[in-house]
Design a protein around this motif. Structure first.
Motif, PDB file in Angstrom:
ATOM      1  N   UNK A 173      13.620   7.506  -0.803  1.00  0.00           N
ATOM      2  CA  UNK A 173      13.307   6.092  -0.594  1.00  0.00           C
ATOM      3  C   UNK A 173      11.831   5.836  -0.882  1.00  0.00           C
ATOM      4  N   UNK A 174      10.980   6.682  -0.329  1.00  0.00           N
ATOM      5  CA  UNK A 174       9.538   6.552  -0.558  1.00  0.00           C
ATOM      6  C   UNK A 174       9.214   6.732  -2.037  1.00  0.00           C
ATOM      7  N   UNK A 175       9.820   7.748  -2.664  1.00  0.00           N
ATOM      8  CA  UNK A 175       9.548   8.032  -4.076  1.00  0.00           C
ATOM      9  C   UNK A 175       9.972   6.879  -4.972  1.00  0.00           C
ATOM     10  N   UNK A 176      11.097   6.256  -4.665  1.00  0.00           N
ATOM     11  CA  UNK A 176      11.577   5.145  -5.484  1.00  0.00           C
ATOM     12  C   UNK A 176      10.605   3.965  -5.429  1.00  0.00           C
ATOM     13  N   UNK A 177      10.049   3.700  -4.266  1.00  0.00           N
ATOM     14  CA  UNK A 177       9.079   2.607  -4.150  1.00  0.00           C
ATOM     15  C   UNK A 177       7.799   2.930  -4.914  1.00  0.00           C
ATOM     16  N   UNK A 178       7.389   4.187  -4.859  1.00  0.00           N
ATOM     17  CA  UNK A 178       6.223   4.593  -5.652  1.00  0.00           C
ATOM     18  C   UNK A 178       6.487   4.424  -7.143  1.00  0.00           C
ATOM     19  N   UNK A 179       7.658   4.819  -7.575  1.00  0.00           N
ATOM     20  CA  UNK A 179       8.010   4.687  -8.990  1.00  0.00           C
ATOM     21  C   UNK A 179       7.994   3.233  -9.439  1.00  0.00           C
ATOM     22  N   UNK A 180       8.272   2.333  -8.509  1.00  0.00           N
ATOM     23  CA  UNK A 180       8.260   0.903  -8.834  1.00  0.00           C
ATOM     24  C   UNK A 180       6.852   0.317  -8.800  1.00  0.00           C
ATOM     25  N   UNK A 181       5.854   1.151  -8.536  1.00  0.00           N
ATOM     26  CA  UNK A 181       4.475   0.682  -8.604  1.00  0.00           C
ATOM     27  C   UNK A 181       3.882   0.231  -7.289  1.00  0.00           C
ATOM     28  N   UNK A 182       4.473   0.678  -6.171  1.00  0.00           N
ATOM     29  CA  UNK A 182       3.971   0.261  -4.867  1.00  0.00           C
ATOM     30  C   UNK A 182       3.182   1.388  -4.193  1.00  0.00           C
ATOM     31  N   UNK A 183       2.224   0.997  -3.403  1.00  0.00           N
ATOM     32  CA  UNK A 183       1.526   1.898  -2.495  1.00  0.00           C
ATOM     33  C   UNK A 183       2.315   1.925  -1.194  1.00  0.00           C
ATOM     34  N   UNK A 184       2.758   3.084  -0.767  1.00  0.00           N
ATOM     35  CA  UNK A 184       3.652   3.182   0.381  1.00  0.00           C
ATOM     36  C   UNK A 184       2.898   3.749   1.589  1.00  0.00           C
ATOM     37  N   UNK A 185       2.948   3.010   2.687  1.00  0.00           N
ATOM     38  CA  UNK A 185       2.265   3.395   3.918  1.00  0.00           C
ATOM     39  C   UNK A 185       3.306   3.589   5.018  1.00  0.00           C
ATOM     40  N   UNK A 186       3.318   4.771   5.592  1.00  0.00           N
ATOM     41  CA  UNK A 186       4.165   5.069   6.748  1.00  0.00           C
ATOM     42  C   UNK A 186       3.256   5.410   7.926  1.00  0.00           C
ATOM     43  N   UNK A 187       3.765   5.226   9.127  1.00  0.00           N
ATOM     44  CA  UNK A 187       2.965   5.595  10.301  1.00  0.00           C
ATOM     45  C   UNK A 187       3.879   5.916  11.473  1.00  0.00           C
ATOM     46  N   UNK A 188       3.364   6.706  12.392  1.00  0.00           N
ATOM     47  CA  UNK A 188       4.053   6.960  13.655  1.00  0.00           C
ATOM     48  C   UNK A 188       3.759   5.806  14.601  1.00  0.00           C
ATOM     49  N   UNK A 189       4.814   5.145  15.089  1.00  0.00           N
ATOM     50  CA  UNK A 189       4.600   4.153  16.142  1.00  0.00           C
ATOM     51  C   UNK A 189       3.957   4.807  17.358  1.00  0.00           C
ATOM     52  N   UNK A 190       3.333   3.996  18.200  1.00  0.00           N
ATOM     53  CA  UNK A 190       2.814   4.524  19.463  1.00  0.00           C
ATOM     54  C   UNK A 190       3.942   5.218  20.224  1.00  0.00           C
ATOM     55  N   UNK A 191       3.599   6.263  20.908  1.00  0.00           N
ATOM     56  CA  UNK A 191       4.513   7.028  21.761  1.00  0.00           C
ATOM     57  C   UNK A 191       5.471   7.944  21.006  1.00  0.00           C
ATOM     58  N   UNK A 192       5.286   8.093  19.682  1.00  0.00           N
ATOM     59  CA  UNK A 192       6.054   9.100  18.953  1.00  0.00           C
ATOM     60  C   UNK A 192       5.129   9.844  17.992  1.00  0.00           C
ATOM     61  N   UNK A 193       5.594  11.002  17.547  1.00  0.00           N
ATOM     62  CA  UNK A 193       4.869  11.728  16.518  1.00  0.00           C
ATOM     63  C   UNK A 193       3.465  12.096  16.930  1.00  0.00           C
ATOM     64  N   UNK A 194       2.537  11.907  16.004  1.00  0.00           N
ATOM     65  CA  UNK A 194       1.151  12.308  16.210  1.00  0.00           C
ATOM     66  C   UNK A 194       0.244  11.150  16.603  1.00  0.00           C
ATOM     67  N   UNK A 195       0.836   9.980  16.832  1.00  0.00           N
ATOM     68  CA  UNK A 195       0.056   8.840  17.328  1.00  0.00           C
ATOM     69  C   UNK A 195      -0.148   8.960  18.833  1.00  0.00           C
ATOM     70  N   UNK A 196      -0.918   8.024  19.393  1.00  0.00           N
ATOM     71  CA  UNK A 196      -1.203   8.083  20.824  1.00  0.00           C
ATOM     72  C   UNK A 196       0.071   7.924  21.640  1.00  0.00           C
TER      73      UNK A 196
END
Length: 295
Positions: A40-63
């Motif tokens: 999904x991310x790769x397809x958006x990049x191929x279409x010429x977009x800058x793709x930004x993902x992030x961990x919401x608060x309280x999950x992953x490596x975020x606060x």
């Protein structure tokens, strides 16, 4: 990388192509940025977009917000059922402010905003709070949050509220797999071995069930959002599985009817997950939507 967003450290993955229109991806309840399928991310990049993902608060490596305690889900669900105010440690509006803070930290003036499940609710909140920052809105397998909409099927609710059989990694992975099987898309095959590997890697990256409960109460408390959806100005795409056992199709239909000009795309056989077949169907709708609304 970690950025300061809305006063909190938030973990971000940014493909970083300066000058490209940005797509901000907002993940769902208890899920980390690594849950976005790579194709999904790769397809958006191929279409010429800058793709930004992030961990919401309280999950992953975020606060994480452990200092706010763990909500009593039974008590808060009873309050919600009887029309009382749900006492959440923070709100989806706060989480939307985090997402806007990510854009600020990356010096992105405007972005296409794509959200899945709870992420779709946060995306709606972004479009309400900061219309000038949103090029387009895509709400996938999400809801307006209106009272009276159908909820999870009983077997899904049981899996959602269950606890792992132990504290070991295997017990936690088995528990997560039971939930993912319960919400899986009946019309699209699932590679269980690959999924189990992804679940194990996500667990090793971060694990905080209390954070998921805090997010869950934020979702339950956000029943005023439905009345605000008419304010959304961004071109909006709503994609929803017709066989979603967690957030039934009626929730997506209600979201689309409340947002002026929104396009609703039903997907037969799609549940509440992102297997390869579902990703292909999403891209069939999301890619032209983003192209048509490109600056």
């Amino acid at each position: 990388m970690r950025v300061q967003a809305n006063g909190h450290p938030i973990e971000v993955e940014d493909t970083g192509e300066a000058g490209r229109p940005a797509v901000l991806l907002v993940m769902g309840l208890g899920m980390q940025l690594v849950a976005w399928p790579a194709p999904f991310v790769a397809a958006l990049q191929e279409d010429g977009f800058r793709v930004v993902r992030f961990d919401n608060r309280d999950v992953g490596l975020s606060q994480h917000f452990r200092h706010l305690g763990v909500p009593n889900l039974f008590v808060e669900s009873m309050r919600h059922r009887f029309g009382m105010r749900v006492r959440a440690p923070y709100t989806l509006a706060d989480m939307a402010a985090d997402a806007i803070g990510v854009l600020d930290a990356l010096a992105i003036a405007k972005a296409h905003v794509v959200g899945v499940s709870m992420g779709g609710m946060i995306a709606q909140r972004i479009a309400i709070a900061a219309p000038e920052r949103v090029l387009s809105l895509t709400s996938i397998m999400s809801s307006s949050g209106a009272r009276g909409l159908p909820g999870p099927q009983p077997h899904v609710l049981k899996a959602l509220l269950a606890r792992p059989g132990g504290r070991s990694e295997d017990a936690i992975v088995d528990h997560t797999m039971r939930l993912l099987r319960a919400i899986a898309s009946p019309g699209f095959p699932l590679d269980e071995a690959q999924l189990r590997d992804r679940v194990r890697l996500a667990h090793r990256r971060a694990y905080d069930p209390g954070g998921t409960l805090r997010q869950m109460t934020a979702v339950a408390a956000d029943d005023a959002r439905a009345a605000l959806l008419a304010r959304i100005q961004a071109p909006t795409l709503v994609v929803h599985g017709q066989d979603d056992p967690l957030v039934p199709f009626a929730c997506g239909h209600d979201t689309a009817r409340r947002i002026p000009g929104a396009k609703l795309v039903p997907v037969p056989g799609m549940g509440h997950d992102l297997p390869p077949g579902v990703v292909d169907r999403l891209l069939e709708s999301v890619r032209p939507h983003l192209r048509q609304t490109a600056p």
